[in-house]
Design an enzyme around this catalytic site. Structure first.
Site, PDB file in Angstrom:
ATOM      1  N   ASN A  21       0.845  -1.195   0.000  1.00 25.03           N
ATOM      2  CA  ASN A  21       0.000   0.000   0.000  1.00 25.03           C
ATOM      3  C   ASN A  21       0.881   1.245   0.000  1.00 25.03           C
ATOM      4  O   ASN A  21       2.104   1.152   0.058  1.00 25.03           O
ATOM      5  CB  ASN A  21      -0.979  -0.016   1.178  1.00 25.03           C
TER       6      ASN A  21
ATOM      7  N   LYS B 122       8.586 -18.161  -8.947  1.00 20.69           N
ATOM      8  CA  LYS B 122       7.931 -17.049  -9.654  1.00 20.69           C
ATOM      9  C   LYS B 122       6.759 -17.596 -10.486  1.00 20.69           C
ATOM     10  O   LYS B 122       6.912 -18.586 -11.202  1.00 20.69           O
ATOM     11  CB  LYS B 122       8.949 -16.365 -10.563  1.00 20.69           C
TER      12      LYS B 122
ATOM     13  N   PHE C 235      -5.181   3.970  14.283  1.00 19.55           N
ATOM     14  CA  PHE C 235      -5.479   4.922  13.206  1.00 19.55           C
ATOM     15  C   PHE C 235      -6.616   4.351  12.376  1.00 19.55           C
ATOM     16  O   PHE C 235      -6.741   3.131  12.253  1.00 19.55           O
ATOM     17  CB  PHE C 235      -4.251   5.131  12.303  1.00 19.55           C
TER      18      PHE C 235
ATOM     19  N   LYS D   8     -12.540  -2.461  18.450  1.00 26.85           N
ATOM     20  CA  LYS D   8     -11.206  -3.000  18.719  1.00 26.85           C
ATOM     21  C   LYS D   8     -10.811  -2.873  20.188  1.00 26.85           C
ATOM     22  O   LYS D   8      -9.751  -3.335  20.585  1.00 26.85           O
ATOM     23  CB  LYS D   8     -10.164  -2.305  17.835  1.00 26.85           C
TER      24      LYS D   8
HETATM   25  N1  CTP Z   1      -4.430  -2.767  12.140  1.00 29.96           N
HETATM   26  C1  CTP Z   1      -3.893  -3.817  12.829  1.00 29.96           C
HETATM   27  N2  CTP Z   1      -3.853  -5.056  12.271  1.00 29.96           N
HETATM   28  C2  CTP Z   1      -4.366  -5.290  11.045  1.00 29.96           C
HETATM   29  C3  CTP Z   1      -4.945  -4.227  10.338  1.00 29.96           C
HETATM   30  C4  CTP Z   1      -4.948  -2.975  10.910  1.00 29.96           C
HETATM   31  O1  CTP Z   1      -3.437  -3.616  13.959  1.00 29.96           O
HETATM   32  N3  CTP Z   1      -4.312  -6.502  10.531  1.00 29.96           N
HETATM   33  C5  CTP Z   1      -4.461  -1.445  12.758  1.00 29.96           C
HETATM   34  C6  CTP Z   1      -3.805  -0.329  11.969  1.00 29.96           C
HETATM   35  O2  CTP Z   1      -2.453  -0.150  12.332  1.00 29.96           O
HETATM   36  C7  CTP Z   1      -4.641   0.876  12.360  1.00 29.96           C
HETATM   37  C8  CTP Z   1      -6.019   0.287  12.533  1.00 29.96           C
HETATM   38  O3  CTP Z   1      -5.808  -1.068  12.859  1.00 29.96           O
HETATM   39  O4  CTP Z   1      -4.216   1.421  13.586  1.00 29.96           O
HETATM   40  C9  CTP Z   1      -6.821   0.368  11.272  1.00 29.96           C
HETATM   41  O5  CTP Z   1      -7.931  -0.420  11.413  1.00 29.96           O
HETATM   42  P1  CTP Z   1      -8.546  -1.329  10.252  1.00 29.96           P
HETATM   43  O6  CTP Z   1      -9.664  -2.078  10.849  1.00 29.96           O
HETATM   44  O7  CTP Z   1      -7.536  -2.102   9.553  1.00 29.96           O
HETATM   45  O8  CTP Z   1      -9.051  -0.266   9.339  1.00 29.96           O
HETATM   46  P2  CTP Z   1      -8.757   0.019   7.860  1.00 29.96           P
HETATM   47  O9  CTP Z   1      -7.859  -0.993   7.232  1.00 29.96           O
HETATM   48  O10 CTP Z   1      -8.278   1.422   7.855  1.00 29.96           O
HETATM   49  O11 CTP Z   1     -10.201  -0.081   7.252  1.00 29.96           O
HETATM   50  P3  CTP Z   1     -11.328  -1.235   7.197  1.00 29.96           P
HETATM   51  O12 CTP Z   1     -11.350  -2.026   8.463  1.00 29.96           O
HETATM   52  O13 CTP Z   1     -12.520  -0.384   7.045  1.00 29.96           O
HETATM   53  O14 CTP Z   1     -10.969  -2.046   6.031  1.00 29.96           O
END
Ligand code: CTP
Length: 423
Positions: A223, A302, A340, A358
């Site tokens: 990303n 690959k 975040f 969360k």
């Molecule tokens: N995060 C995490 N572990 C993951 C994915 C995300 O700890 N596998 C954390 C990120 O570091 C961030 C937050 O969770 O602090 C973002 O939450 P997330 O649920 O992943 O939201 P997004 O990816 O932004 O969006 P969505 O859930 O709507 O797809």
């Protein structure tokens, strides 16, 4: 009215700096010009003296210059340092902490925000060494006015020309405006030298950057996260006296100097590293853009193309924050968890929901559909959401946003005064 230092370095565009000074004065600001030795070969200091009505600083060795350690006095007094034009040489000095003249010493000594308008030959600008210096400075929150395209003094046509003085002035005015915003929004006393910070001696774990999920040995899913927001938080926490562990995915930008930097690649690696380190942490800030999905069966070799389409099966990665939120020690409120939420619409409402789901203390919502916020840009605009309070932090450097986030963390720690710092 603000007191602004305008640094002028040795480029052909140095004459345009006169207009930058004039423009800032017209906006009601007080300007002091600081010229490098090379700049004085292009424009006479008397020109700047006549415009600014102040002595022009051209050397740190001039008699009288050290009577009150001028670079420190100016460094403390200015609200903004603008460098226009900024040569590749001076960019390199700033990026690497070299302080061999007045301007480069001023850059190190000031805590004021910095705005740079680079000007140089197109090949110099595109050189990886210069680009890396730009990225290093951006990661520290330095803002840039993009150079323009056109005829260059060297006879080339290309990118590298000093931006128009009006654009430099407009960027400076914007920065002064937004800085006023953050100072008003932040907790007085928290953005000081770090002496009185409740973070002093506490362990802060910060994650930053993207994670990369391998499809085969040469391809991955990733990303656009640059790591800058997490790096700015790690740097600010260090400045406030915290013991910082930074767990970062692969980034082009160099991480700041903190107690410990752990490099990881995938979401799974980051999950393992964070859970191991979080046991000792007082605060965990998850600023990393962790992949939510990873290829279910990465290929050992690959993958060769075929005539038909390719279907990639993805599976969920572990949610690091949610796992931390479930940790049994959460009953004590330690570690304090900050997440975040990068959203492209309705950011605040979605983030509120994410915070509760969360089980975390604070969530920083940002609308990544804005051009000046979120991924891969040096600025951000966020809303910091807790159980009791929501605070809008307007667009500004990621360094200043980091300070606002840590101010809020400090307030929360203070309000939970019973929380002891870990040994
Ligand atoms: N995060 C995490 N572990 C993951 C994915 C995300 O700890 N596998 C954390 C990120 O570091 C961030 C937050 O969770 O602090 C973002 O939450 P997330 O649920 O992943 O939201 P997004 O990816 O932004 O969006 P969505 O859930 O709507 O797809």
């Amino acid at each position: 009215m603000a007191f602004i230092a305008v640094g002028v370095t040795g480029g052909i565009g140095a004459y345009k700096a006169v207009e930058v000074c004039r423009g800032l004065q017209k906006q009601g600001h007080d300007v002091v010009a600081v010229m490098t030795r090379a700049a004085t070969r292009f424009v006479g200091p008397v020109t700047f003296e006549a415009i600014t009505r102040r002595p022009v600083i051209t050397s740190q060795w001039k008699p009288g210059m050290n009577a009150d350690i001028e670079h420190i006095a100016i460094a403390d007094g200015i609200a903004l340092l603008v460098v226009a034009p900024c040569t590749a040489n001076v960019l390199g000095k700033f990026a690497n902490g070299i302080a061999d003249d007045f301007l480069s010493s001023l850059y190190l000594a000031t805590r004021a925000p910095v705005l740079i308008a680079p000007a140089m030959n197109s090949n110099m600008l595109a050189h990886p060494a210069v680009q890396r210096n730009v990225e290093t400075l951006q990661a520290r929150g330095v803002q840039f006015v993009e150079p323009g395209e056109g005829y260059l003094a060297c006879g080339w046509i290309g990118r590298g020309r000093l931006a128009e003085p009006a654009d430099v002035v407009a960027a400076a005015v914007r920065m002064l405006g937004t800085d006023a915003g953050i100072n008003a929004a932040s907790d007085a006393g928290a953005v000081d030298s770090g002496q009185g910070s409740v973070l002093r001696g506490r362990r802060v774990l910060v994650t930053a950057g993207p994670t990369l999920e391998d499809i085969d040995p040469v391809r991955f899913l990733g990303n656009r996260s640059s790591g800058r927001m997490g790096f700015a938080i790690a740097a600010e926490a260090t400045r406030r006296g915290a013991k910082v562990t930074l767990i970062a995915g692969p980034t082009r930008v160099e991480p700041p100097v903190v107690d410990e930097v752990v490099r990881v690649r995938s979401a799974r690696d980051m999950h393992a590293a964070v859970l191991q380190s979080a046991i000792r942490a007082d605060v965990v800030v998850m600023a990393a853009a962790v992949a939510d999905y990873t290829p279910a069966a990465p290929a050992g070799e690959k993958v060769a193309k075929t005539d038909g389409p390719l279907t990639l099966r993805l599976e969920r990665t572990p949610d690091i924050l949610a796992d931390l939120g479930k940790m049994t020690s959460r009953a004590t409120g330690v570690p304090l968890l900050v997440g975040f939420a990068a959203e492209t619409g309705n950011a605040t409402a979605k983030a509120r929901e994410k915070r509760t789901r969360k089980g975390i203390d604070l969530i920083v919502a940002n609308d990544v559909s804005r051009a000046d916020a979120g991924f891969d840009v040096p600025t951000n605009a966020v809303t910091i959401i807790g159980s009791d309070e929501e605070q809008d932090v307007p667009v500004q450097s990621k360094e200043r946003v980091a300070a606002a986030i840590l101010d809020r963390v400090e307030r929360l720690i203070r309000s939970r005064a019973a929380t002891p710092a870990r040994a």
